[in-house]
Design a protein around this motif. Structure first.
Motif, PDB file in Angstrom:
ATOM      1  N   TYR A 236       0.824  -1.207   0.000  1.00  0.00           N
ATOM      2  CA  TYR A 236       0.000   0.000   0.000  1.00  0.00           C
ATOM      3  C   TYR A 236       0.861   1.262   0.000  1.00  0.00           C
ATOM      4  CZ  TYR A 236      -4.090  -2.945   0.572  1.00  0.00           C
ATOM      5  OH  TYR A 236      -5.072  -3.881   0.370  1.00  0.00           O
ATOM      6  N   ARG A 237       2.020   1.193   0.641  1.00  0.00           N
ATOM      7  CA  ARG A 237       2.943   2.329   0.591  1.00  0.00           C
ATOM      8  C   ARG A 237       3.460   2.522  -0.834  1.00  0.00           C
ATOM      9  NH1 ARG A 237       8.520   3.459   1.626  1.00  0.00           N
ATOM     10  NH2 ARG A 237       9.017   1.266   1.987  1.00  0.00           N
ATOM     11  N   LEU A 238       3.732   1.413  -1.515  1.00  0.00           N
ATOM     12  CA  LEU A 238       4.163   1.476  -2.908  1.00  0.00           C
ATOM     13  C   LEU A 238       3.110   2.142  -3.782  1.00  0.00           C
ATOM     14  CD1 LEU A 238       5.844   0.635  -5.423  1.00  0.00           C
ATOM     15  CD2 LEU A 238       4.739  -1.604  -5.270  1.00  0.00           C
ATOM     16  N   VAL A 239       1.863   1.709  -3.638  1.00  0.00           N
ATOM     17  CA  VAL A 239       0.780   2.275  -4.443  1.00  0.00           C
ATOM     18  C   VAL A 239       0.643   3.777  -4.190  1.00  0.00           C
ATOM     19  CG1 VAL A 239      -1.722   2.256  -4.796  1.00  0.00           C
ATOM     20  CG2 VAL A 239      -0.476   0.099  -4.640  1.00  0.00           C
ATOM     21  N   ALA A 240       0.718   4.166  -2.919  1.00  0.00           N
ATOM     22  CA  ALA A 240       0.587   5.578  -2.581  1.00  0.00           C
ATOM     23  C   ALA A 240       1.774   6.406  -3.064  1.00  0.00           C
ATOM     24  CB  ALA A 240       0.427   5.736  -1.065  1.00  0.00           C
ATOM     25  N   SER A 241       2.925   5.754  -3.286  1.00  0.00           N
ATOM     26  CA  SER A 241       4.147   6.464  -3.684  1.00  0.00           C
ATOM     27  C   SER A 241       4.311   6.557  -5.196  1.00  0.00           C
ATOM     28  CB  SER A 241       5.382   5.753  -3.106  1.00  0.00           C
ATOM     29  OG  SER A 241       5.338   5.731  -1.702  1.00  0.00           O
ATOM     30  N   ARG A 242       3.463   5.876  -5.947  1.00  0.00           N
ATOM     31  CA  ARG A 242       3.583   5.915  -7.413  1.00  0.00           C
ATOM     32  C   ARG A 242       3.328   7.331  -7.905  1.00  0.00           C
ATOM     33  NH1 ARG A 242       0.896   6.907 -11.407  1.00  0.00           N
ATOM     34  NH2 ARG A 242      -0.938   7.210 -10.077  1.00  0.00           N
ATOM     35  N   ARG A 243       4.145   7.787  -8.830  1.00  0.00           N
ATOM     36  CA  ARG A 243       4.004   9.127  -9.400  1.00  0.00           C
ATOM     37  C   ARG A 243       4.198   9.073 -10.913  1.00  0.00           C
ATOM     38  NH1 ARG A 243       2.042   9.817  -5.272  1.00  0.00           N
ATOM     39  NH2 ARG A 243       2.635  11.175  -3.543  1.00  0.00           N
ATOM     40  N   ASP A 244       3.524   9.984 -11.599  1.00  0.00           N
ATOM     41  CA  ASP A 244       3.725  10.169 -13.036  1.00  0.00           C
ATOM     42  C   ASP A 244       4.873  11.157 -13.180  1.00  0.00           C
ATOM     43  OD1 ASP A 244       3.502  10.318 -15.748  1.00  0.00           O
ATOM     44  OD2 ASP A 244       1.530  11.252 -15.788  1.00  0.00           O
ATOM     45  N   MET A 245       6.064  10.655 -13.515  1.00  0.00           N
ATOM     46  CA  MET A 245       7.267  11.480 -13.481  1.00  0.00           C
ATOM     47  C   MET A 245       7.541  12.131 -14.842  1.00  0.00           C
ATOM     48  SD  MET A 245       8.134  11.257 -10.350  1.00  0.00           S
ATOM     49  CE  MET A 245       9.699  12.141 -10.473  1.00  0.00           C
ATOM     50  N   ARG A 246       8.016  13.357 -14.786  1.00  0.00           N
ATOM     51  CA  ARG A 246       8.379  14.101 -16.006  1.00  0.00           C
ATOM     52  C   ARG A 246       9.817  14.585 -15.969  1.00  0.00           C
ATOM     53  NH1 ARG A 246       2.987  16.455 -16.142  1.00  0.00           N
ATOM     54  NH2 ARG A 246       1.573  14.675 -16.177  1.00  0.00           N
ATOM     55  N   HIS A 247      10.450  14.535 -14.807  1.00  0.00           N
ATOM     56  CA  HIS A 247      11.834  15.010 -14.662  1.00  0.00           C
ATOM     57  C   HIS A 247      12.749  13.807 -14.424  1.00  0.00           C
ATOM     58  CE1 HIS A 247       9.363  18.525 -13.627  1.00  0.00           C
ATOM     59  NE2 HIS A 247      10.370  19.255 -14.074  1.00  0.00           N
ATOM     60  N   PHE A 248      13.735  13.634 -15.281  1.00  0.00           N
ATOM     61  CA  PHE A 248      14.647  12.495 -15.219  1.00  0.00           C
ATOM     62  C   PHE A 248      16.094  12.975 -15.181  1.00  0.00           C
ATOM     63  CE2 PHE A 248      10.733  10.982 -17.023  1.00  0.00           C
ATOM     64  CZ  PHE A 248      10.555   9.738 -16.439  1.00  0.00           C
ATOM     65  N   MET A 249      16.954  12.103 -14.703  1.00  0.00           N
ATOM     66  CA  MET A 249      18.382  12.412 -14.658  1.00  0.00           C
ATOM     67  C   MET A 249      18.971  12.181 -16.050  1.00  0.00           C
ATOM     68  SD  MET A 249      19.269  10.550 -11.018  1.00  0.00           S
ATOM     69  CE  MET A 249      21.048  10.773 -11.258  1.00  0.00           C
ATOM     70  N   ALA A 250      19.340  13.244 -16.731  1.00  0.00           N
ATOM     71  CA  ALA A 250      19.904  13.130 -18.076  1.00  0.00           C
ATOM     72  C   ALA A 250      21.206  12.353 -18.035  1.00  0.00           C
ATOM     73  CB  ALA A 250      20.136  14.517 -18.669  1.00  0.00           C
ATOM     74  N   GLY A 251      21.389  11.447 -18.993  1.00  0.00           N
ATOM     75  CA  GLY A 251      22.620  10.674 -19.083  1.00  0.00           C
ATOM     76  C   GLY A 251      22.648   9.445 -18.198  1.00  0.00           C
ATOM     77  N   ALA A 252      21.592   9.211 -17.421  1.00  0.00           N
ATOM     78  CA  ALA A 252      21.545   8.030 -16.549  1.00  0.00           C
ATOM     79  C   ALA A 252      21.168   6.798 -17.366  1.00  0.00           C
ATOM     80  CB  ALA A 252      20.549   8.254 -15.418  1.00  0.00           C
TER      81      ALA A 252
ATOM     82  N   PRO B 238       6.393  14.782  -4.099  1.00  0.00           N
ATOM     83  CA  PRO B 238       5.697  14.440  -2.861  1.00  0.00           C
ATOM     84  C   PRO B 238       4.196  14.248  -3.043  1.00  0.00           C
ATOM     85  CG  PRO B 238       6.257  16.774  -2.887  1.00  0.00           C
ATOM     86  CD  PRO B 238       6.941  16.147  -4.074  1.00  0.00           C
ATOM     87  N   ALA B 239       3.672  14.724  -4.155  1.00  0.00           N
ATOM     88  CA  ALA B 239       2.251  14.581  -4.500  1.00  0.00           C
ATOM     89  C   ALA B 239       2.177  14.591  -6.021  1.00  0.00           C
ATOM     90  CB  ALA B 239       1.438  15.726  -3.903  1.00  0.00           C
ATOM     91  N   PRO B 240       1.044  14.203  -6.616  1.00  0.00           N
ATOM     92  CA  PRO B 240       0.936  14.275  -8.080  1.00  0.00           C
ATOM     93  C   PRO B 240       1.324  15.655  -8.596  1.00  0.00           C
ATOM     94  CG  PRO B 240      -0.918  13.069  -7.198  1.00  0.00           C
ATOM     95  CD  PRO B 240      -0.165  13.613  -6.017  1.00  0.00           C
ATOM     96  N   MET B 241       2.095  15.676  -9.668  1.00  0.00           N
ATOM     97  CA  MET B 241       2.646  16.938 -10.156  1.00  0.00           C
ATOM     98  C   MET B 241       1.558  17.931 -10.549  1.00  0.00           C
ATOM     99  SD  MET B 241       5.340  17.568 -13.250  1.00  0.00           S
ATOM    100  CE  MET B 241       5.596  19.216 -13.886  1.00  0.00           C
ATOM    101  N   LEU B 242       0.454  17.458 -11.115  1.00  0.00           N
ATOM    102  CA  LEU B 242      -0.605  18.380 -11.508  1.00  0.00           C
ATOM    103  C   LEU B 242      -1.250  19.041 -10.301  1.00  0.00           C
ATOM    104  CD1 LEU B 242      -2.332  16.554 -14.505  1.00  0.00           C
ATOM    105  CD2 LEU B 242      -0.553  18.323 -14.531  1.00  0.00           C
TER     106      LEU B 242
END
Length: 221
Positions: free
Chosen positions: A18-34, A192-196
């Motif tokens: 349940y912690r995993l589900v609550a922590s899922r995020r739609d990410m738009r910022h990534f580490m370039a070159g990773a 920490p919360a959905p980006m929108l």
């Protein structure tokens, strides 16, 4: 049935889920070159492939984009649709254009999820053939999303593209349909919360407003 399938889960494991589900995020910022370790990538893809599907049809296909030029072409399709979306939003167009809505160029791995041509499966989908294929593929994407999160990788679902143009770019067979561009890779931090919500674009609604009993009803005031 395998031992894994028979295993029951402890209270601690349930809490972790349940912690995993609550922590899922739609990410738009990534580490370039990773980069994403190949074994990790295969684990998350296997998790996606373990999803349920109506009639065991497994309609999903995962296309890993390895050609940098092809990635740029996909980014261009997304950018075109971003501006079309802004135009369709009317007075919120400039607000929308300030949002970061994808990480196609920066993410470590770029995946496209497509529906395979209809294989004729009738079991469970006679009345809703395309809808059940879409639902099955969406289950696979959610599995991949959760697996990525537990691997501490960000994932963002990009839906801003013209399906026909992307199908042509990827040489999909007749009847194939791209439904998602997935940006996957290491991130500096998870939102920490959905980006929108953080950007003030829209607020999520509580479950109580969306839960009905027996009949469709309007949420309580």
């Amino acid at each position: 049935m395998t031992e894994t399938a028979c295993t029951t889960f402890s209270p601690e494991e349930r809490q972790s889920f349940y912690r995993l589900v609550a922590s899922r995020r739609d990410m738009r910022h990534f580490m370039a070159g990773a980069a994403v370790d190949e074994a990790v990538l295969m684990r998350v893809l296997q998790a996606a492939h373990s999803a349920p599907s109506v009639g065991l049809m497994q309609p999903w296909r995962f296309i890993r984009i390895a050609d940098p030029a092809l990635r740029q072409d996909i980014a261009a399709l997304v950018e075109t649709e971003r501006h079309r979306t802004a135009a369709a939003l009317g007075e919120r167009d400039s607000e929308f254009l300030r949002l970061k809505v994808e990480g196609v160029r920066e993410c470590a791995e770029l995946l496209v999820v497509a529906l395979a041509p209809d294989d004729g499966t009738v079991f469970g989908r006679r009345t809703m053939p395309r809808e059940m294929a879409l639902c099955s593929a969406a289950c696979a994407i959610e599995n991949l999303w959760l697996a990525a999160r537990v691997e501490n990788l960000g994932l963002g679902w990009v839906s801003m593209f013209e399906p026909g143009a992307l199908a042509t770019l990827l040489r999909l067979p007749p009847g194939g349909l791209p439904i998602a561009i997935l940006c996957l890779g290491p991130v500096d931090a998870f939102y920490p919360a959905p980006m929108l919500e953080l950007e003030g674009w829209r607020q999520g609604r509580p479950l109580a407003e969306l839960l009905c009993t027996d009949r469709w009803s309007q949420p309580a005031a």
